[in-house]
Design an enzyme around this catalytic site. Structure first.
Site, short mmCIF file in Angstrom:
data_model
loop_
_atom_site.label_atom_id
_atom_site.label_comp_id
_atom_site.label_asym_id
_atom_site.label_seq_id
_atom_site.Cartn_x
_atom_site.Cartn_y
_atom_site.Cartn_z
N SER A 258 21.32 18.07 -3.56
CA SER A 258 20.05 18.55 -4.09
C SER A 258 20.35 19.33 -5.36
O SER A 258 21.51 19.73 -5.58
CB SER A 258 19.42 19.49 -3.05
OG SER A 258 18.33 20.20 -3.59
N TYR B 223 20.00 26.18 3.41
CA TYR B 223 19.81 24.91 2.70
C TYR B 223 20.72 24.85 1.47
O TYR B 223 21.47 23.90 1.28
CB TYR B 223 18.34 24.77 2.29
CG TYR B 223 17.99 23.41 1.72
CD1 TYR B 223 17.74 22.33 2.55
CD2 TYR B 223 17.93 23.21 0.34
CE1 TYR B 223 17.43 21.08 2.03
CE2 TYR B 223 17.61 21.96 -0.18
CZ TYR B 223 17.36 20.91 0.66
OH TYR B 223 17.05 19.67 0.14
N LYS C 105 23.95 22.41 0.74
CA LYS C 105 23.95 21.47 -0.38
C LYS C 105 25.10 21.73 -1.36
O LYS C 105 25.66 20.79 -1.92
CB LYS C 105 22.59 21.48 -1.09
CG LYS C 105 21.43 21.05 -0.19
CD LYS C 105 21.62 19.65 0.38
CE LYS C 105 20.39 19.14 1.12
NZ LYS C 105 20.59 17.78 1.67
P1 NAI Z 1 11.94 13.71 4.88
O1 NAI Z 1 11.63 14.77 5.89
O2 NAI Z 1 10.83 12.89 4.37
O3 NAI Z 1 13.08 12.75 5.45
C1 NAI Z 1 14.19 13.27 6.12
C2 NAI Z 1 14.55 12.34 7.27
O4 NAI Z 1 15.70 12.87 7.95
C3 NAI Z 1 13.43 12.24 8.30
O5 NAI Z 1 13.11 10.90 8.58
C4 NAI Z 1 14.01 12.93 9.52
O6 NAI Z 1 13.54 12.40 10.74
C5 NAI Z 1 15.50 12.69 9.33
N1 NAI Z 1 16.32 13.61 10.12
C6 NAI Z 1 16.14 14.94 10.31
N2 NAI Z 1 17.08 15.41 11.14
C7 NAI Z 1 17.87 14.36 11.48
C8 NAI Z 1 19.01 14.22 12.30
N3 NAI Z 1 19.54 15.26 12.97
N4 NAI Z 1 19.59 13.00 12.40
C9 NAI Z 1 19.07 11.93 11.75
N5 NAI Z 1 17.98 12.00 10.98
C10 NAI Z 1 17.40 13.21 10.83
O7 NAI Z 1 12.67 14.46 3.69
P2 NAI Z 1 13.43 13.91 2.38
O8 NAI Z 1 13.01 14.79 1.28
O9 NAI Z 1 13.30 12.47 2.26
O10 NAI Z 1 14.92 14.32 2.74
C11 NAI Z 1 16.03 13.44 2.52
C12 NAI Z 1 17.16 14.21 1.89
O11 NAI Z 1 16.80 14.57 0.57
C13 NAI Z 1 17.52 15.51 2.60
O12 NAI Z 1 18.93 15.62 2.68
C14 NAI Z 1 16.93 16.57 1.69
O13 NAI Z 1 17.61 17.78 1.82
C15 NAI Z 1 17.16 15.91 0.35
N6 NAI Z 1 16.38 16.45 -0.77
C16 NAI Z 1 15.01 16.44 -0.73
C17 NAI Z 1 14.29 16.95 -1.79
C18 NAI Z 1 12.81 16.97 -1.81
O14 NAI Z 1 12.21 17.66 -2.66
N7 NAI Z 1 12.13 16.23 -0.94
C19 NAI Z 1 14.98 17.51 -2.99
C20 NAI Z 1 16.41 17.43 -2.92
C21 NAI Z 1 17.07 16.92 -1.85
#
Ligand code: NAI
Length: 274
Positions: free
Chosen positions: A143, A157, A161
């Protein structure tokens, strides 16, 4: 990895947001895709919405915090598609702030998913990629919070990261001679369900204590970029073997400020007896 068509990708956190967009982009590029996620209903819906790709997109339940679960999900991918080439360690969660206020359980949850989850993915798939020798690429979702902690306000967090960036940099150097690529993905705000991450908090970590993520962060996420932009950038980074994938141009000055502050402190060594 210039040629991705016909290869196989494994994406954690594949049921939602960035992971789902990655899965779709890989499928559109002609890859087989295994979406892995802890949220099984969302996984089913994700695969249904990609049904145009037929059996090339499949899903498997997986808790990245549990190394055995990751091993099992990997076995399902091998059984479905044979060798895996691109691994996206993308699953992630966020929790509220207050370094000394939030519970240790919250620290453990965030670090278990965001840091250990990435490690479990690497430890599971790397021996396989090394052994099949068909080339590979590991994408670790960090991130901008892994580059700029100041003012972020949610300590576990940012800690997770920063660690993912460090781990990716080390791994990239280690794997370069083997022709296996590594990318640290560092997006700013992206329109996903990250602000509702608590939906996937297993009961073993107890209830959240301390401030919630906050409406400001939720609003920044709601108005963030489309996850498809992130996925397109990642596909490019995989094809061109790039070590970092950035998606938001507006952080350049802040990055410069941070690096400059570090260099200024470092340069105090000038003239000192070493
Ligand atoms: P999201 O919540 O839409 O998707 C995250 C997914 O990870 C979900 O489907 C959830 O069920 C799954 N998940 C959570 N815990 C889990 C576990 N223990 N095992 C397997 N799956 C698990 O969120 P997003 O934003 O798509 O997140 C994806 C990545 O992107 C994360 O690592 C987040 O930190 C990173 N990120 C997101 C940003 C944002 O603004 N949305 C910015 C920078 C990084």
């Amino acid at each position: 990895m210039r040629e991705v068509a016909g290869k196989t990708a494994f994406v954690t956190g594949g049921a939602s947001g960035i992971g789902f967009a990655l899965g779709r982009a890989f499928a559109e590029a002609g890859m087989n895709v295994m979406l892995a996620d802890i949220e099984t209903d969302a996984l089913t819906a994700a695969v249904r919405s990609l049904r145009d790709f037929g059996p090339k997109v499949r899903s498997v339940a997986c808790d990245v915090a549990d190394p055995v679960s990751v091993e099992r999900a990997a076995a399902a991918a091998y059984a479905a598609f044979g060798n895996v080439h691109v691994v996206c360690n993308n699953a992630g969660v966020a929790a509220g702030s207050g370094i000394d206020v939030i519970s240790l359980d919250t620290w453990r949850w965030v670090l278990d998913v965001n840091l250990m989850g990435v490690l479990h993915g690497i430890r599971t798939f790397l021996p396989h990629i090394r052994a099949h020798g068909e080339g590979g690429h590991i994408v670790n979702t960090a991130s901008m919070a892994g580059m700029l902690a100041a003012g972020m306000g949610f300590s576990p967090y940012a800690a997770s990261k920063f660690a993912v960036v460090a781990m990716s940099e080390g791994l990239a150097a280690e794997l370069q001679p083997l022709g296996i690529g590594v990318t640290a993905l560092c997006p700013g705000y992206v329109r996903t369900r990250i602000a509702e991450a608590a939906r996937n908090r297993p009961p073993r970590y107890g209830e959240h204590v301390g401030s919630p993520l906050g409406s400001r962060v939720a609003e920044l996420v709601r108005t963030g970029i489309d996850p498809r932009e992130v996925a397109a950038r990642v596909l490019d980074a995989v094809r061109n073997d790039e070590h970092y994938a950035f998606t938001h141009a507006e952080y350049r000055d802040s990055l410069k400020e941070r690096f400059q502050a570090i260099l200024t402190a470092y340069d105090k060594l000038d003239g000192a007896a070493l």
